[in-house]
Design an enzyme around this catalytic site. Structure first.
Site, short mmCIF file in Angstrom:
data_model
loop_
_atom_site.label_atom_id
_atom_site.label_comp_id
_atom_site.label_asym_id
_atom_site.label_seq_id
_atom_site.Cartn_x
_atom_site.Cartn_y
_atom_site.Cartn_z
N ARG A 245 0.82 -1.21 0.00
CA ARG A 245 0.00 0.00 0.00
C ARG A 245 0.85 1.26 0.00
NH1 ARG A 245 -2.33 2.74 4.64
NH2 ARG A 245 -4.05 4.09 4.00
N TYR A 284 -13.03 -2.04 6.07
CA TYR A 284 -12.12 -1.69 7.17
C TYR A 284 -12.49 -0.39 7.88
CZ TYR A 284 -8.99 -4.81 4.50
OH TYR A 284 -8.43 -5.86 3.82
N CYS A 309 -27.23 -1.82 -3.70
CA CYS A 309 -28.35 -2.01 -2.77
C CYS A 309 -27.83 -2.55 -1.44
CB CYS A 309 -29.39 -2.94 -3.38
SG CYS A 309 -30.21 -2.24 -4.81
N TYR A 338 -5.69 -1.41 -3.18
CA TYR A 338 -6.92 -2.12 -2.82
C TYR A 338 -8.17 -1.42 -3.33
CZ TYR A 338 -3.45 -4.31 0.10
OH TYR A 338 -2.31 -4.94 0.53
#
Length: 384
Positions: A245, A284, A309, A338
């Protein structure tokens, strides 16, 4: 956000929305920050953060290896030209296909459980992943070094597993520790490396200490690097690191258009992207920076809501915006990690296009398409 708003507008008009865009300069800058902090450490990119082949080729050309956790990721590493010492095979439940591909490519395996020693291909190179059993400053789902996590072996098991590897004819390179992702407190890394030092007398010198990744985007990399190098030096080991990340998050932005507004118990700004394009807020509770690409006085706090939905299909809450108007653009930052990697075709939604911003690279064009937008036919192409 590092890409000029006018360039983002151009990308949205050219490629449509939702759209993932990446800033090549920020990707390069993030790698430079890692190398400036960790010096001679060997860098492996945790591919799960973003596996786009164009980004992988760029990292591979810069001398970065890959940490892979599936047969598909190993196939991507091979496609971009990686092999041998450039590839790590990680994961708590590796398949036969992963062992076979890893052996064929000459990769290093990260042993995650004691029983795995017997599953390794003959004469493998391996690291032993240790779980230091720490409570760390991140979401529970991201805390891979916690005592209740499914990852790694205990400190007490580690010397025995290293010896079992040697007895089975493998090369036991050393230890691996990765305590989680998006970790906010650098002291968590200090604690983890301290736990490893408890093994020094039992393991003796080691060739490699892999300190993993997981650093928060604002982490003090130089401080973490000092602690990691101190731990590696205590073992007489070379240092490896595995940023994921950290390398790609800030390079990426998700562009989404306003569909309309709705006022019920809360103020909702409805957009054309949602949990299928950026799952992290729902999964998260992640908070991503949101930038409106239109002007005007701020009118209220808005929840940014997607089209699924699902009540949890919210990209952000309580964001102060000028009055949203249909067709205006929002830029959701830190989406390079991500975002596309976790995107889905839930509701038969076509996954977005991706584009790389590299001004001056091509005559007359700042944007390079690096993934086309799926069609509904692409989504169901494998169905019988």
């Amino acid at each position: 956000m590092t890409i000029p708003p006018a360039a983002l507008q151009t990308a949205a008009e050219r490629f449509g929305t939702p759209l993932y865009v990446y800033d090549a300069a920020e990707l390069d800058a993030a790698l430079l920050r890692v190398r400036a902090a960790f010096g001679a450490a060997r860098v492996y990119y945790a591919m799960k953060a973003n596996p786009n082949l164009t980004l992988l080729r760029r990292l591979h050309a810069a001398g970065v290896g890959f940490e892979c956790v599936s047969p598909g990721e190993l196939a991507r590493a091979e496609v971009v030209g990686a092999s041998g010492a450039q590839i790590l095979v990680n994961g708590p439940a590796k398949s036969d296909a992963e062992y076979a591909a890893g052996a064929r490519l000459g990769a290093t395996f990260i042993v995650d459980r004691e029983e795995e020693v017997a599953l390794l291909p003959p004469q493998s190179q391996a690291l032993v992943r240790v779980n230091p059993a720490l409570a760390v400053s991140t979401h529970d789902h991201l805390a891979t070094g916690a005592a209740g996590s499914k990852f790694g072996i205990t400190l007490q098991q580690a010397p025995r597993v290293l010896e079992a590897l040697r007895a089975a004819g493998h090369t036991a390179l050393g230890l691996h520790v990765h305590i989680g992702s998006a970790i906010r407190d650098a002291h968590d890394f200090t604690a983890a490396f301290g736990r490893l030092s408890e093994l020094r007398e039992e393991t003796g010198p080691l060739a490699v200490l892999d300190a993993g990744g997981g650093w928060g985007l604002d982490a003090d990399l130089h401080g973490i690097a000092r602690e990691a190098w101190a731990a590696a030096t205590a073992f007489g080991a070379e240092l490896w690191v595995e940023p994921g990340r950290y390398l790609v998050a800030r390079a990426g932005t998700l562009l989404t258009r306003v569909v309309g507004t709705k006022r019920t118990g809360r103020n909702f700004c409805l957009v054309d992207a949602g949990m299928t394009e950026l799952l992290r807020p729902m999964l998260y509770g992640a908070a991503h920076p949101v930038t409106p690409l239109w002007d005007g006085p701020e009118t209220a706090d808005w929840d940014i809501a997607g089209p699924a939905c699902e009540s949890g299909d919210l990209l952000a809450r309580d964001i102060s915006l000028p009055q949203p108007r249909r067709g205006e653009l929002l830029a959701i930052g830190e989406a390079g990690a991500y975002g596309a990697a976790m995107s889905s075709t839930y509701l038969t939604r076509s996954r977005p296009a991706e584009a790389l911003y590299e001004p001056g690279r091509h005559s007359g064009a700042d944007w390079t398409p690096i993934r086309r937008r799926e069609t509904p036919q692409d989504v169901w192409a494998a169905e019988i």
